[in-house]
Design a protein around this motif. Structure first.
Motif: not given
Ligand code: NAG
Ligand code: NAG
Ligand code: NAG
Ligand code: NAG
Ligand code: NAG
Ligand code: NAG
Ligand code: NAG
Ligand code: NAG
Ligand code: NAG
Ligand code: NAG
Ligand code: NAG
Ligand code: NAG
Length: 464
Positions: A239-247
């Protein structure tokens, strides 16, 4: 016997001679040409474009799919044969094309293993064999392709574990291994691939926990782990990966909660698939911080508590599927999220079935987005009447209100819904006549319980 020996003798005599004749003016002394000819000898295509057009009438650098270097005009730098309908095996000799930077054999019907010799290709940046029938395991030697940026082995029949040292691919940006038969754990060392942007491992048989080291992938934008057999929680580090667009972790055996502040650091998250797992606990109010969310799927879990009204701040939301959980509403304030959702003007799909929603639907229900095509409230304990202005939701195609405690009659505005094709209203306490306007909704299927007067009246209506 003697004449057979004689024949063989003559053959042996003639053979080198005829070979020399054939290759006159075209002496093959390039490693790359030898490698290409070996590749050609192991594949065929239908229609037979490949073996035919790779012939001695032209230099191998001008053969279809082959590109040679500018600085090294006799060295193959690209072999790109996408959708050539090739069948057969990949020749290990491709490992001799030492100047190769791109090998793309996607969308063919190649079978057998991925040759370990490809690991010799130290200049390779792209290796793509997606959508073939390759089997065997992923060669450990691929770790030798240290320049790889794109490795796409997806949609094959690869087995075994994700090998090491794949973590010696420091430049890798796209790692696609989805839709294979890979098993074992997700190696924690993947967290060391600091340039990784897109990691797709879905549709395999991977098990064990999601390694928390993946949270170190600070450039990751797409992480797809769905349709495996993963267990344990989503590591908080993700939840700390600020670049995430899709999980996407749907269809696993994952458990645990979504911690309260989970959504504070994922401002670009557009797609979250957590459906069909064993997650529990509340949907945190911090969801309002995931302001890019478009597609939010939590169905088939054990999420509980109320739906936080903060969800209405997700202005880009199109798909909201919370079906089959333990979510609840008892009092009017528990339904505030519906009022909040009226601000989500792009909402198309709203799934709230199979939970513990009770009480009366708020009037604001009819003010939900007119873009809605699908509303599913099936199997809850919702009472009161069906909102009279439901006919405002003019794009509705499917409306499921069955297995609830709705009373009163079907509002006549329902029959303004010209696009409605399926209306489930059975197993409620509804009464009264079917509005005659129903005759104008061609193509509509209504599902009513046969025990109910409504159904009888519908029958009558059909008969007249
Ligand atoms: C074979 O190699 C020699 C020496 O490297 C070179 O001069 C010659 O042009 C090559 N022939 C072909 C057909 O590539
Ligand atoms: C590839 O290279 C290896 C070792 O350098 C050699 O033994 C083999 O014959 C080569 N294969 C082809 C098809 O050129
Ligand atoms: C590909 O090859 C198969 C046989 O190997 C053939 O049946 C099929 O029609 C071919 N497809 C195309 C698009 O040429
Ligand atoms: C050789 O390849 C060329 C195209 O590169 C093709 O036009 C020609 O028909 C091929 N010849 C044979 C004998 O297949
Ligand atoms: C691999 O090639 C196929 C066919 O061109 C393409 O659809 C796919 O996106 C490529 N994979 C990657 C990771 O670029
Ligand atoms: C990442 O690499 C470092 C240094 O090579 C190593 O010590 C560490 O164990 C690796 N981390 C993981 C999760 O494999
Ligand atoms: C999934 O993992 C569990 C153990 O966590 C195991 O018992 C089960 O057989 C696995 N299922 C499949 C389909 O691999
Ligand atoms: C998330 O990032 C913050 C700030 O970068 C850090 O303090 C915190 O420990 C991280 N949390 C996790 C679970 O990695
Ligand atoms: C949104 O994030 C900010 C900053 O991290 C935080 O202070 C705020 O409480 C979050 N909002 C909600 C509703 O949790
Ligand atoms: C909708 O958005 C507006 C503007 O941000 C805000 O003032 C209003 O309170 C929101 N309505 C609901 C029901 O959340
Ligand atoms: C529905 O929207 C209309 C127009 O924006 C507004 O006048 C009305 O008060 C809303 N009704 C509810 C119950 O929110
Ligand atoms: C059915 O449609 C016709 C023609 O569009 C219209 O005149 C009539 O009023 C409609 N009937 C009802 C009950 O809405």
């Amino acid at each position: 016997m003697a004449w057979a020996m004689k024949l063989l003798y003559i053959f042996l005599l003639l053979c080198p001679f005829s070979h020399a004749l054939l290759s006159l003016g075209n002496t093959i002394n390039s490693t790359d040409e030898l490698a290409l000819l070996s590749f050609k000898s192991m594949v065929s295509s239908s229609p037979p474009s490949l073996p035919g057009s790779w012939n001695s009438s032209s230099h191998f650098c001008s053969w279809p799919g082959v590109v040679c270097g500018r600085r090294h005009p006799d060295r193959v730098v690209v072999l790109r044969m996408v959708s050539f309908n090739l069948s057969g095996h990949i020749s290990p000799s491709l490992g001799n094309l030492s100047f190769l930077t791109e090998l793309n054999l996607a969308d063919n019907q190649l079978m057998g293993g991925i040759p370990g010799e490809l690991g010799h290709l130290g200049r390779l940046r792209l290796l793509n064999v997606t959508r073939n029938h390759l089997d065997g395991s992923i060669p450990v030697t691929l770790g030798g392709c240290t320049k790889l940026k794109v490795l796409d082995l997806s949609a094959n029949r690869l087995q075994g574990e994700i090998p090491w040292p794949l973590d010696s691919l420091p430049s890798i940006k796209y790692l696609f291994l989805y839709k294979n038969r890979l098993s074992g754990d997700i190696p924690p060392s993947l967290g060391n691939l600091t340039n990784l942007q897109n990691l797709q491992l879905k549709e395999n048989m991977l098990s064990g926990a999601i390694p928390s080291s993946l949270g170190m992938l600070s450039s990751l934008s797409l992480l797809s782990l769905g349709f495996n057999n993963l267990s344990g929680p989503i590591p908080t580090s993700l939840w700390n990966i600020s670049t995430l667009m899709l999980l996407s972790v749907q269809h696993n055996m994952l458990s645990g909660t979504i911690p309260p502040n989970s959504f504070n650091n994922v401002p670009h998250l557009q797609v979250l698939y957590m459906d069909t797992n064993n997650f529990h606990g509340p949907i945190p109010a911090s969801i309002s911080n995931a302001s890019s969310m478009v597609d939010f799927q939590l169905a088939h879990n054990y999420f509980s508590g109320i739906v936080p009204p903060e969800i209405g701040r997700l202005r880009n939301l199109i798909f909201l599927q919370l079906n089959w959980n333990l979510l609840e509403a008892k009092e009017p304030k528990d339904w505030e999220f519906i009022t909040a959702l009226t601000n989500c003007s792009r909402l198309k799909i709203l799934g709230l079935s199979g939970s513990k929603f009770g009480g009366v639907l708020p009037d604001s229900f009819s003010n939900l987005s007119a873009s809605l095509t699908y509303i599913d409230l099936e199997d809850n304990q919702i009472s009161g009447s069906i909102p009279g202005s439901i006919g405002n939701l003019i794009n509705l195609q499917i409306l499921a209100l069955d297995i609830n405690l709705f009373t009163g009659s079907l509002p006549s505005s329902l029959f303004r819904l010209k696009k409605l094709v399926v209306l489930y209203v059975d197993y409620n306490n509804l009464e009264g006549a079917i509005p005659m306007a129903i005759g104008n909704l061609t193509g509509l299927m209504i599902y009513c319980s046969i025990q109910m007067p409504l159904a009888l009246q519908y029958q009558k209506h059909l008969e007249t």
